[in-house]
Each structure stands twice: as structure tokens, then as C-alpha cells.
Design a protein around this motif. Structure first.
Motif, short mmCIF file in Angstrom:
data_model
loop_
_atom_site.label_atom_id
_atom_site.label_comp_id
_atom_site.label_asym_id
_atom_site.label_seq_id
_atom_site.Cartn_x
_atom_site.Cartn_y
_atom_site.Cartn_z
N ASP A 49 -6.37 1.17 -0.37
CA ASP A 49 -5.98 2.00 -1.24
C ASP A 49 -4.67 2.59 0.01
OD1 ASP A 49 -7.27 2.20 -3.91
OD2 ASP A 49 -8.58 3.14 -2.46
N PHE A 50 -3.44 2.67 -0.13
CA PHE A 50 -2.48 3.60 0.15
C PHE A 50 -2.09 4.34 -0.24
CE2 PHE A 50 -1.87 -1.10 0.36
CZ PHE A 50 -2.02 -1.76 0.72
N ASP A 51 -1.57 5.95 1.16
CA ASP A 51 -0.78 6.92 0.59
C ASP A 51 0.48 7.36 2.04
OD1 ASP A 51 -0.28 9.74 -0.14
OD2 ASP A 51 -1.88 10.20 1.77
N GLN A 74 -10.57 1.49 2.57
CA GLN A 74 -11.53 0.02 2.04
C GLN A 74 -12.29 1.02 2.38
OE1 GLN A 74 -10.66 -3.30 4.25
NE2 GLN A 74 -10.44 -4.23 2.00
N ALA A 75 -12.49 0.78 1.65
CA ALA A 75 -14.55 1.22 1.48
C ALA A 75 -15.33 1.85 2.84
CB ALA A 75 -15.58 -0.54 1.89
N GLY A 76 -14.96 2.85 2.73
CA GLY A 76 -15.32 4.17 3.09
C GLY A 76 -14.87 3.96 5.53
N MET A 84 3.45 0.55 8.48
CA MET A 84 2.96 -0.48 8.40
C MET A 84 3.24 -1.00 7.41
SD MET A 84 -1.35 0.56 6.90
CE MET A 84 -1.82 1.14 7.98
N THR A 85 3.15 -2.08 8.04
CA THR A 85 4.04 -3.25 6.73
C THR A 85 2.81 -4.05 6.49
OG1 THR A 85 5.32 -3.86 8.60
CG2 THR A 85 5.39 -5.25 6.89
N VAL A 86 2.99 -4.09 4.79
CA VAL A 86 1.36 -5.10 4.50
C VAL A 86 1.72 -6.06 3.28
CG1 VAL A 86 0.11 -4.65 2.63
CG2 VAL A 86 1.12 -2.62 3.71
N ALA A 87 1.32 -7.25 4.26
CA ALA A 87 1.62 -8.83 3.76
C ALA A 87 0.68 -9.18 3.05
CB ALA A 87 1.98 -9.92 4.88
N TYR A 88 1.59 -9.46 1.61
CA TYR A 88 0.79 -9.74 0.33
C TYR A 88 0.31 -11.19 -0.13
CZ TYR A 88 4.33 -7.80 -2.62
OH TYR A 88 5.76 -8.06 -3.01
N SER A 89 0.08 -11.86 -0.82
CA SER A 89 0.72 -12.88 -2.13
C SER A 89 -0.15 -12.66 -3.00
CB SER A 89 -0.69 -13.92 -1.45
OG SER A 89 -2.33 -13.64 -1.52
N GLN A 91 -1.08 -15.29 -4.99
CA GLN A 91 -1.52 -16.33 -6.46
C GLN A 91 -2.79 -15.97 -6.73
OE1 GLN A 91 -2.72 -18.75 -3.00
NE2 GLN A 91 -0.99 -18.80 -2.51
N GLY A 92 -3.02 -15.92 -8.10
CA GLY A 92 -3.42 -15.18 -9.19
C GLY A 92 -3.80 -13.18 -9.29
N GLY A 93 -3.00 -12.68 -8.90
CA GLY A 93 -3.08 -11.51 -8.78
C GLY A 93 -2.31 -11.25 -6.87
N THR A 94 -2.42 -9.98 -7.42
CA THR A 94 -1.70 -9.20 -5.75
C THR A 94 -2.88 -9.32 -4.63
OG1 THR A 94 0.50 -8.21 -6.47
CG2 THR A 94 -0.50 -7.41 -4.83
N GLU A 95 -2.87 -10.45 -3.17
CA GLU A 95 -3.67 -10.22 -2.93
C GLU A 95 -3.94 -9.47 -1.42
OE1 GLU A 95 -6.90 -13.83 -1.45
OE2 GLU A 95 -6.86 -13.11 -3.62
N VAL A 96 -4.24 -8.61 -0.68
CA VAL A 96 -3.27 -7.95 0.56
C VAL A 96 -3.72 -8.73 1.34
CG1 VAL A 96 -3.69 -6.04 2.25
CG2 VAL A 96 -2.81 -5.65 -0.53
#
Length: 192
Positions: A49-51, A74-76, A84-89, A91-96
Motif C-alpha cells: 500500500d502507498f501514500d 506491507q504485512a506490518g 520513492m520509485t516503484v518498478a512493476y511488471s 504480466q498477468g496483472g500489476t506486480e511490484v
């Protein structure tokens, strides 16, 4: 000058970044290093989760740039930074895949905290690497160095005194540790 490890093994209570088994070791040419248990059993496959003050989606480059009091959870575990830069793919949905954070980076879980100038969280490899003025704290215990690598698969953290590296932007990042790992450990009061 002889290097003497003042602490061969120290047990410290806690969970999350738990410094449960601590050993200071000489690392030869690489300088001093310390190993600790950190983020044991963290679920790096949990939702992220991002803010932030602003978010720029660079869809063609498969990345998102977050700026202004960025907070990722993420998970506590919480990671905060100025940018921050977030890289994602996709493939089958958005995956960080990776988070590159700069500017007063702090990672917390429970009562434990790691901080540094720059952090890279590689979700695929399950590694968090922090560089520059690194500090790991748990209650009254503190460990300082130039670089820290936390392996989320094994829960092992390694801190060394490497003082300079390059951040995600290519600029030098100073470690400020003078090539040494330093720390302070609390000792419980014992009955005489």
C-alpha cells in the motif's frame, strides 16, 4: 593493531527485526561487519500500500514515482522516505518488483527500526539493502554502519562499514561510519 571482537555472541529478545543472535565478525579487507536476525518471516508477497504527496505514473517505463512524505506498508512493515520509485511488471496483472527510496529512509516493524540515506527493496530477491548512515535499533540496542542488507528469506541482516556507494539516482551516498561498525547494547540489571 589487533582487531578484537568484543562480543562473540549476544542474545537479545524481540521479534520482527529481532536481534536474537548477534555476532560481530572481522570481514578482512571488507572491514568490520555484524550479523543479526531481521524481519524474520516477513511476507513479501503481501499487498503493498502507498501514500504520498504526489504520484507520477510512468506507464511506458513500468514505474511509479512517489514524492512528499512517502509511506509504503506491507504485512506490518512500514517504509517511509522523501522520494520513492516503484518498478512493476504487467504480466498477468500489476506486480511490484522493486522499491528505490531516497531521503531519510526509515523501515519499521513493531518496536524495531532501520534507517539510512537510501534503500532498495527487491521484492523478487526478497532483499532490502540500505546505504549511508545506516542505523538498526531495537529498544535500547543500536547498531551503526555504512551499509545493511536484510535477507527476508532467512531473516539475516548484515551490517558493514562500507562508507560510500551510489544511490538509485547515480549520485554518491556517504556512509559516515568511517569504515567501522559500532553499536551500543543494553545489559539487563542483574541481582548481586
Amino acid at each position: 593493531m589487533n582487531r578484537v571482537s568484543p562480543i562473540k555472541s549476544m542474545l537479545l529478545a524481540g521479534a520482527g527485526f529481532a536481534l536474537t543472535s548477534f555476532a560481530l565478525l572481522s570481514a578482512g579487507a571488507g572491514g568490520d561487519s555484524a550479523h543479526a536476525q531481521a524481519l524474520a518471516n516477513h511476507n513479501s508477497a503481501a499487498p503493498v500500500d502507498f501514500d504520498a504527496g504526489s504520484i507520477e505514473v510512468q506507464d511506458r517505463a513500468d514505474r511509479v514515482v512517489l514524492e512528499g512524505n512517502v509511506r509504503v506498508t506491507q504485512a506490518g512493515m512500514t517504509l517511509t522516505a522523501a522520494r520513492m520509485t516503484v518498478a512493476y511488471s504487467r504480466q498477468g496483472g500489476t506486480e511490484v518488483n522493486r522499491l528505490d527510496a531516497t531521503g531519510g529512509v526509515v523501515v519499521t516493524k513493531g518496536d524495531e527500526r532501520a534507517s539510512g540515506n537510501v534503500a532498495i527493496y527487491d521484492l523478487d530477491r526478497r532483499l532490502i539493502t540500505m546505504v549511508g548512515n545506516v542505523q538498526l535499533t531495537q529498544r535500547g540496542n543500536r547498531l551503526n554502519g555504512g551499509r545493511m542488507v536484510i535477507d527476508l528469506s532467512t531473516g539475516r541482516a548484515t551490517v558493514d562499514g562500507r562508507g560510500a556507494a551510489r544511490g538509485p539516482d547515480g549520485n554518491p551516498v556517504q556512509g559516515g561510519s568511517g569504515g567501522r561498525v559500532t553499536g551500543t547494547f543494553t545489559v539487563p540489571e542483574r541481582k548481586q
